[in-house]
Design a protein around this motif. Structure first.
Motif, PDB file in Angstrom:
ATOM      1  N   ILE A  38       0.790  -1.121  -0.013  1.00  0.00           N
ATOM      2  CA  ILE A  38       0.023   0.089  -0.324  1.00  0.00           C
ATOM      3  C   ILE A  38       0.881   1.122  -0.036  1.00  0.00           C
ATOM      4  O   ILE A  38       0.516   2.016  -0.711  1.00  0.00           O
ATOM      5  CB  ILE A  38      -1.178   0.095   1.198  1.00  0.00           C
ATOM      6  CG1 ILE A  38      -2.986  -1.240   1.339  1.00  0.00           C
ATOM      7  CG2 ILE A  38      -1.282   1.211   1.161  1.00  0.00           C
ATOM      8  CD1 ILE A  38      -2.247  -1.606   2.384  1.00  0.00           C
ATOM      9  N   ALA A  48      -3.886   6.826  -3.139  1.00  0.00           N
ATOM     10  CA  ALA A  48      -4.214   6.510  -1.660  1.00  0.00           C
ATOM     11  C   ALA A  48      -5.297   5.566  -1.467  1.00  0.00           C
ATOM     12  O   ALA A  48      -6.250   5.625  -2.325  1.00  0.00           O
ATOM     13  CB  ALA A  48      -4.721   7.553  -0.868  1.00  0.00           C
ATOM     14  N   ILE A  49      -4.491   4.221  -1.107  1.00  0.00           N
ATOM     15  CA  ILE A  49      -5.780   3.134  -1.026  1.00  0.00           C
ATOM     16  C   ILE A  49      -7.051   2.871   0.039  1.00  0.00           C
ATOM     17  O   ILE A  49      -6.321   3.137   1.224  1.00  0.00           O
ATOM     18  CB  ILE A  49      -5.381   1.364  -1.358  1.00  0.00           C
ATOM     19  CG1 ILE A  49      -4.822   2.027  -2.273  1.00  0.00           C
ATOM     20  CG2 ILE A  49      -6.417   0.334  -1.274  1.00  0.00           C
ATOM     21  CD1 ILE A  49      -3.367   0.513  -2.941  1.00  0.00           C
ATOM     22  N   PRO A  50      -8.114   3.353   0.159  1.00  0.00           N
ATOM     23  CA  PRO A  50      -9.036   3.569   0.595  1.00  0.00           C
ATOM     24  C   PRO A  50      -9.455   1.924   1.299  1.00  0.00           C
ATOM     25  O   PRO A  50      -9.191   1.152   1.423  1.00  0.00           O
ATOM     26  CB  PRO A  50     -10.761   3.957   0.377  1.00  0.00           C
ATOM     27  CG  PRO A  50     -10.231   3.575  -0.715  1.00  0.00           C
ATOM     28  CD  PRO A  50      -9.456   3.491  -1.234  1.00  0.00           C
ATOM     29  N   ALA A  51      -9.925   2.382   3.433  1.00  0.00           N
ATOM     30  CA  ALA A  51      -9.598   0.895   3.748  1.00  0.00           C
ATOM     31  C   ALA A  51     -10.792  -0.116   3.527  1.00  0.00           C
ATOM     32  O   ALA A  51     -10.364  -1.217   3.393  1.00  0.00           O
ATOM     33  CB  ALA A  51      -9.947   1.096   6.062  1.00  0.00           C
ATOM     34  N   PRO A  52     -12.235   0.225   2.880  1.00  0.00           N
ATOM     35  CA  PRO A  52     -12.146  -0.617   2.202  1.00  0.00           C
ATOM     36  C   PRO A  52     -11.906  -1.909   1.124  1.00  0.00           C
ATOM     37  O   PRO A  52     -12.641  -2.778   0.979  1.00  0.00           O
ATOM     38  CB  PRO A  52     -13.686  -0.184   2.019  1.00  0.00           C
ATOM     39  CG  PRO A  52     -14.381   1.095   3.055  1.00  0.00           C
ATOM     40  CD  PRO A  52     -12.565   1.533   2.765  1.00  0.00           C
ATOM     41  N   ILE A  54      -9.028  -2.446   0.958  1.00  0.00           N
ATOM     42  CA  ILE A  54      -8.269  -3.567   1.707  1.00  0.00           C
ATOM     43  C   ILE A  54      -8.445  -5.162   1.841  1.00  0.00           C
ATOM     44  O   ILE A  54      -8.855  -4.683   3.309  1.00  0.00           O
ATOM     45  CB  ILE A  54      -7.224  -2.802   2.459  1.00  0.00           C
ATOM     46  CG1 ILE A  54      -6.753  -1.785   1.756  1.00  0.00           C
ATOM     47  CG2 ILE A  54      -6.326  -4.135   3.013  1.00  0.00           C
ATOM     48  CD1 ILE A  54      -5.893  -1.089   3.109  1.00  0.00           C
TER      49      ILE A  54
END
Lengths: 74, 475
Positions: A38, A48-52, A54
């Motif tokens: 990430i 930016a990779i959002p948490a949902p 992942i």
């Protein structure tokens, strides 16, 4: 794809990223590796990779990771 | 109502009769009523807080927008904090409602998943209430995940004698671990830890070793009981322990101990922290100072500190719990930040990680690191923990006199020798039963009847009858 494979190999040089399709489900990558990925994607692609996002399905193969990058870029 | 009491098993017999006799479409309603009955019997007045949490969360999450999610957090965490830290907030010490920590985790997990659009909100209030109040897991976990639990809870389960046998066997293992192993070592630990200055280093090391055994036997024993109860009703709960003391490093240990809590933290706190804008900027700021560090590693620092301090104080408002959280935050950060250096070093010294001696070394090292953390956790105060470490470092001799002193909490002479022998056999027996349990999880083979009989006899002979309260129930 080559650029992404280079990033992934920098993080884990003992994994066959080109052919492996169960990186997370097969417990090949740890949470620690995923966070490294990430961070590296953020640096290289400024994404930016959002948490949902992942979830195992997005990190099970290099292709899935690339598809995620393309999706977030678009 | 304790899970190791006669009234509970009478309740279970009545429940199973009803559960398998009602119409298919009513089976889940029996579970809901059983959960409410169990709660009212155990903690009659505090059910009001459970009902507030259930209704408010269900209603707000029907429309899972950001403001509603924040309200769910405020209501649920507000009640939890008010009860857990009432003394520190200047109010009198309030007894927390049964299972509040665990159902709060489940509730917040559900709301977060609704908000993230990972799941569809449950439209039926009573079905949602069943998810939160499913009685085997409500009081001490494992922390249920809505999308995994709800289909099983709603589904009809026909009577299957195999489930009853497997469930009963699992319950027996749990009672054995709790009443025989945890119950037997508890006296030694309590005696030594109540006066750490009065015992030499060797006794303190043995007490700490027993404490690790007690923690595992108590907590995983409880899990065996709740998994067994659920199995009897055809419901499979997630395993909460996977031989944690055989882990080769600390990050691995935390994927094998209290698994459901650690997964909850990973999904609902750690990952959102890792990907937050604030952490992204924080890591970029650190990168300017630590130019050679990997960017991903820098992203772990703040979330690791937040997660471990939160985990520490979740156990209660005690300095030793905070110290325990800080200790594991440091250990985890050291493990993350030194990983690449350790790898290079291992290559240089030709360290073969498949060598059995290397593996044993890694397991022992991890056990010792966990043990140090648990000394901080178990100590009555932070100064007690410091005193224990000082004694272990400065006052540990292994000779006839120190061994004799280490036996004193067991009693005198022959009594102490017999206790040590029996305890050693029992701990070994637990190990054998656990290995057998994992090996033939699917088939209920004949030798299980022999184990079951041996456990029953051992429980009657060596079980500690007063050992009915579980350690993690208080958190």
């Amino acid at each position: 794809m080559e650029e992404l494979l280079k990033i992934l190999r920098d993080i884990r040089d003992d994994v066959d990223f080109e052919n492996e399709t169960k990186l997370v489900d097969g417990k090949i990558l740890t949470s620690f590796d995923i966070i490294q990925i990430i961070g590296a994607i953020d640096d290289e692609y400024d994404i930016a990779i959002p948490a949902p996002q992942i979830v195992p399905a997005n990190f099970n193969s290099a292709e899935a990771i690339l598809a995620l990058i393309e999706k977030l870029k678009g | 109502m304790s899970l190791v009491s006669l009234p509970f098993y009478i309740f279970m017999c009545v429940l199973l009769l009803l559960y398998y006799r009602v119409r298919q479409k009513d089976q889940w309603k029996v579970l809901l009523l059983a959960g409410l009955f169990f709660y009212v019997w155990s903690d009659p007045f505090m059910i009001i807080f459970l009902l507030i949490s259930v209704f408010a969360t269900w209603k707000l999450m029907l429309n899972p927008v950001k403001s509603h999610f924040i309200w769910v957090l405020v209501i649920n965490l507000g009640i939890l904090i008010a009860f857990k830290y009432s003394v520190n907030l200047g109010v009198k010490d309030l007894a927390a409602p049964l299972g509040i920590s665990y159902y709060t985790f489940m509730t917040i997990g559900y709301a977060h998943d609704c908000y993230d659009k990972k799941i569809e909100p449950q439209r039926d209030l009573f079905r949602y209430a069943l998810f939160v109040s499913f009685f085997p897991q409500m009081t001490q976990g494992p922390i249920g995940v809505y999308q995994e639990m709800m289909p099983q809870l709603e589904e009809y389960h026909g009577f299957d004698p195999d489930n009853i046998k497997k469930g009963a066997y699992r319950i027996l293992i749990g009672i054995f671990k709790k009443m025989v192993i945890a119950g037997r070592v508890a006296y030694y630990i309590d005696t030594v830890y109540s006066d750490p200055e009065g015992f030499p280093g060797l006794t303190l090391i043995i007490a700490t070793f027993f404490y690790l055994i007690e923690l595992y036997a108590d907590f995983s024993g409880y899990m065996d009981i709740v998994c067994g109860i659920s199995k009897m009703m055809g419901i499979n709960l997630k395993e909460n322990f996977k031989r944690p003391y055989l882990s080769k490093n600390i990050p691995e240990y935390w994927t094998r101990w209290h698994i459901s809590l650690n997964e909850w933290y990973k999904t609902h706190l750690f990952m959102p922290c890792v990907t937050s804008g604030f952490n992204r900027n924080f890591a970029k700021g650190l990168a300017k100072v630590f130019r050679k560090a990997k960017k991903g590693t820098l992203r772990l620092i703040l979330p690791t500190i937040i997660v471990w301090i939160t985990t520490g104080i979740w156990h209660g408002a005690r300095l030793s719990y905070l110290g325990w959280g800080v200790y594991f935050a440091i250990v985890m950060l050291l493990s993350f930040t030194t990983q690449s250096y350790v790898k290079k070093l291992n290559e240089k010294i030709h360290w073969n990680k498949d060598n059995v001696f290397v593996k044993v070394f890694q397991v022992v090292r991890t056990f010792v690191i966990v043990g140090i953390g648990e000394v901080i956790f178990r100590s009555e105060s932070f100064s007690d923990a410091v005193a224990i470490f000082r004694k272990i470092v400065t006052d540990t001799r292994i000779n006839a006199s120190s061994i004799a002193q280490a036996m004193t909490p067991f009693g005198n002479g022959n009594q102490a020798a017999a206790s040590v022998l029996i305890l050693s056999v029992l701990i070994l027996a637990q190990l054998i039963i656990e290995i057998a349990k994992e090996r033939d999880e699917k088939a209920f083979t004949g030798h299980r009847y022999i184990y079951a009989l041996a456990m029953m006899v051992t429980i009657v002979l060596f079980g500690v009858s007063g050992a009915s309260n579980f350690m993690y129930q208080t958190f």
